[in-house]
Enzyme design. Structure first.
Site, PDB file in Angstrom:
ATOM      1  CB  SER A  37      27.646 -18.394 -61.720  1.00 16.56           C
ATOM      2  OG  SER A  37      28.576 -18.380 -62.817  1.00 16.56           O
ATOM      3  CD  GLU A  60      28.647 -20.879 -58.641  1.00 13.59           C
ATOM      4  OE1 GLU A  60      28.137 -21.278 -59.900  1.00 13.59           O
ATOM      5  OE2 GLU A  60      29.996 -20.653 -58.254  1.00 13.59           O
ATOM      6  CB  CYS A  70      32.925 -20.926 -67.710  1.00 10.89           C
ATOM      7  SG  CYS A  70      31.777 -22.496 -67.390  1.00 10.89           S
ATOM      8  CB  CYS A  80      35.430 -27.402 -62.919  1.00 14.84           C
ATOM      9  SG  CYS A  80      33.492 -26.781 -62.843  1.00 14.84           S
ATOM     10  CG  ASP A  81      34.000 -22.605 -60.942  1.00 16.68           C
ATOM     11  OD1 ASP A  81      34.301 -22.503 -62.051  1.00 16.68           O
ATOM     12  OD2 ASP A  81      32.762 -21.718 -60.948  1.00 16.68           O
ATOM     13  CE  LYS A  82      32.547 -23.531 -56.049  1.00 18.34           C
ATOM     14  NZ  LYS A  82      32.148 -23.306 -57.422  1.00 18.34           N
TER      15      LYS A  82
END
Length: 557
Positions: free
Chosen positions: A472, A446, A196, A124-126
């Site tokens: 996002s 976000e 995603c 995931c993103d972070k």
């Protein structure tokens, strides 16, 4: 293997280290294991997000590769926050903060246990920038691998992603979709594990670090559940042992030029505005001088070729099948926007890797240089009397070059979302969401819930939004984030009132309110700092330590 002094000798070699070896043997390690290079496998597996839920499987394959190449892997874990699941709640404030915790925890374990090399597995993103920040600090032979993108779902014969679900919330509120249709979409949009699917933040940072050289360029692009991912992880385990033998460290890979390559890749593929925060943070960790203005300079000279969601039509797996990151590097090289001599963890330069690209004939995902979506890249940095330190706008898919309208000011995301849901936002409005910056949030949430709801209600092309928070990677439209200084730091955004006329001028790179400097100063003179939302714990500590978004929102200042 040629004999060399191991970092791990400090903790494992000699009679005095018998207690340490004894404890290692309690976990099943043999004398033979402990005489080999010790490779930390920093896993971000967690059951809070589909982006990371499959990483146990991948870590076993990485460990297999390390063993085959003569090393001893030791797996350890850190945390992850799901941006998508926490979106629109107070919990979303923990997301950006988690980047620092991921980096700190990986660094602490590797330093404490004297690993000779490290493989970091992100999802995931972070976790993606967090892992690389840690590897940069440690500066031992290491690489980062990305768990991969989720496959698109299918709804009414079309590919869909989580972006479609967020936008459907706005459609349902506006009466454009039934509750049953929303539920049907919800049930199919995320069909399996993986991050995603569009060129949102996770896939943007995966692209950036592959082009930077900290990930094997053939690795990150493979979708999460593709059978080829397992074998690629075995190869990554072997590769880190090769890095160890060659003593090739992050300090030789993360340079000013390789960071510029990463920025150019983001600009060419229409990537997330979060890349600005994360690449500024990486530069800070490595001592590379980088400013927010560099993103605008590089984007302005880089064509937008990626027809990728949220502004385009395709998802990350489509880019993989079109030719992948080597094709991105090849396009950058041909455009003379790539420093081709930069070294990568594969042992080849990025130019050498680009020459191995195999483009799928007729693919529509990454356009040719002769037929760009836009002549300039997807990121724009604006300044002006509302953002003296700058703010970030993603223009991929956005056609408007200017906008002017009255401000509708909200002091938190929840109030803005309620106004959108209750149809209080009208065409021509400029939605302002403040006190959501790194310090003021704290945590710089976000705003996908708000931005997607606006798009879902049909207002995406007739309103604008600005915030000292983040967006996002799935956000699209005239949405400006990272406004700095933030409201909690007495930035000019704190002086805005309902009805003030705000103007966006993209060609001139300006974001201004139609007030004189005297008027702004007069309002700020009367401004009083709001009470901290958290007075103890990690949130309060972060608020005390964090820097401006214009410097990457880092806590190591």
């Amino acid at each position: 293997m040629k004999k060399k002094t191991r970092h791990s000798d400090t903790i494992l070699k000699g009679p005095s280290r018998a207690p340490a070896r004894s404890m290692m043997k309690a976990m099943g390690f043999s004398d033979a294991d402990l005489k080999k290079p010790i490779v930390g496998i920093a896993n971000t597996w967690i059951e809070t997000t589909p982006c990371n839920s499959h990483l146990r499987r991948l870590s076993e394959k990485v460990k297999e590769g390390v063993r085959l190449a003569g090393g001893t892997p030791i797996e350890y874990n850190t945390i992850a926050i799901s941006d998508g699941i926490t979106m629109g709640t107070e919990g979303m404030k923990t997301s950006l903060i988690s980047r620092e915790v991921v980096a700190d925890s990986i660094e602490l374990v590797a330093r404490g246990h004297y690993f000779d090399a490290v493989v970091a597995i992100s999802g995931c993103d972070k976790t993606i920038p967090g892992t690389v920040m840690a590897l940069a600090r440690l500066n031992v032979p290491s690489l980062m691998i990305y768990g991969g993108s989720i496959d698109p779902g299918q709804y009414q014969g079309k590919d869909v992603t989580i972006q479609d679900v967020f936008e459907a919330v706005g459609k349902q509120a506006a009466g454009l979709m039934t509750q049953q249709q929303l539920c049907a979409l919800e049930n199919v949009a995320c069909p399996n594990a993986g991050a995603c699917g569009g060129q949102f933040t996770a896939n943007t940072m995966s692209t950036a670090f592959a082009i930077m050289g900290m990930s094997p360029i053939w690795m990150n692009e493979i979708p999460a559940m593709d059978p080829k991912k397992d074998q690629a992880c075995i190869e990554a385990g072997k590769l880190v042992m090769d890095l160890y033998k060659k003593d090739l460290r992050p300090s030789k890979i993360i340079t000013r030029k390789s960071i510029e390559n990463a920025i150019a890749a983001v600009a060419m593929t229409g990537g997330s505005t979060n890349s600005v925060l994360h690449l500024l943070a990486i530069a800070k960790e490595t001592g590379v001088k980088l400013s927010i203005e560099d993103f605008d300079r590089i984007s302005a000279r880089t064509p937008l070729l990626g027809d990728l969601k949220p502004g385009g039509r395709y998802v990350a797996s489509d880019l993989y099948h079109a030719g992948g990151f080597r094709l991105v590097a090849q396009r950058l090289l041909k455009a003379k926007r790539l420093h081709g001599d930069c070294m990568t963890v594969t042992g080849k330069t990025i130019a050498q890797e680009s020459r191995l690209a195999k483009e799928t004939k007729g693919q529509p995902v990454l356009r040719s240089l002769k037929n760009p979506l836009k002549p300039t890249g997807g990121l724009v940095i604006l300044k002006g009397n509302l953002a003296p330190e700058g703010c970030v706008l993603k223009v991929a898919g956005e056609k408007r070059l200017s906008f002017e309208g009255p401000a509708k000011v909200f002091d938190c995301e929840e109030d803005a979302f309620t106004a959108v849901k209750n149809r209080k936002i009208k065409a021509g409005d400029v939605v302002v969401i403040r006190y959501e910056g790194p310090k003021g949030g704290p945590g710089m949430r976000e705003m996908l819930g708000v931005t997607a709801a606006l798009v879902g209600e049909g207002l995406g092309e007739s309103v604008a939004l600005l915030t000292d928070g983040r967006f996002s990677g799935a956000t699209h439209g005239l949405m400006v984030g990272h406004v700095a200084p933030e409201a909690a730091d007495r930035g000019p955004i704190a002086a805005l009132k309902n009805g003030d006329i705000v103007r966006f001028d993209i060609p001139k790179r300006r974001l201004d309110v139609k007030l004189s400097s005297t008027q702004i100063k007069g309002r700020l003179k009367k401004w009083k700092a709001p009470k901290p939302r958290y007075t103890s714990g990690v949130m309060a500590k972060y608020a005390r330590l964090v820097s401006s978004a214009s410097r990457g929102a880092v806590t190591s200042q």
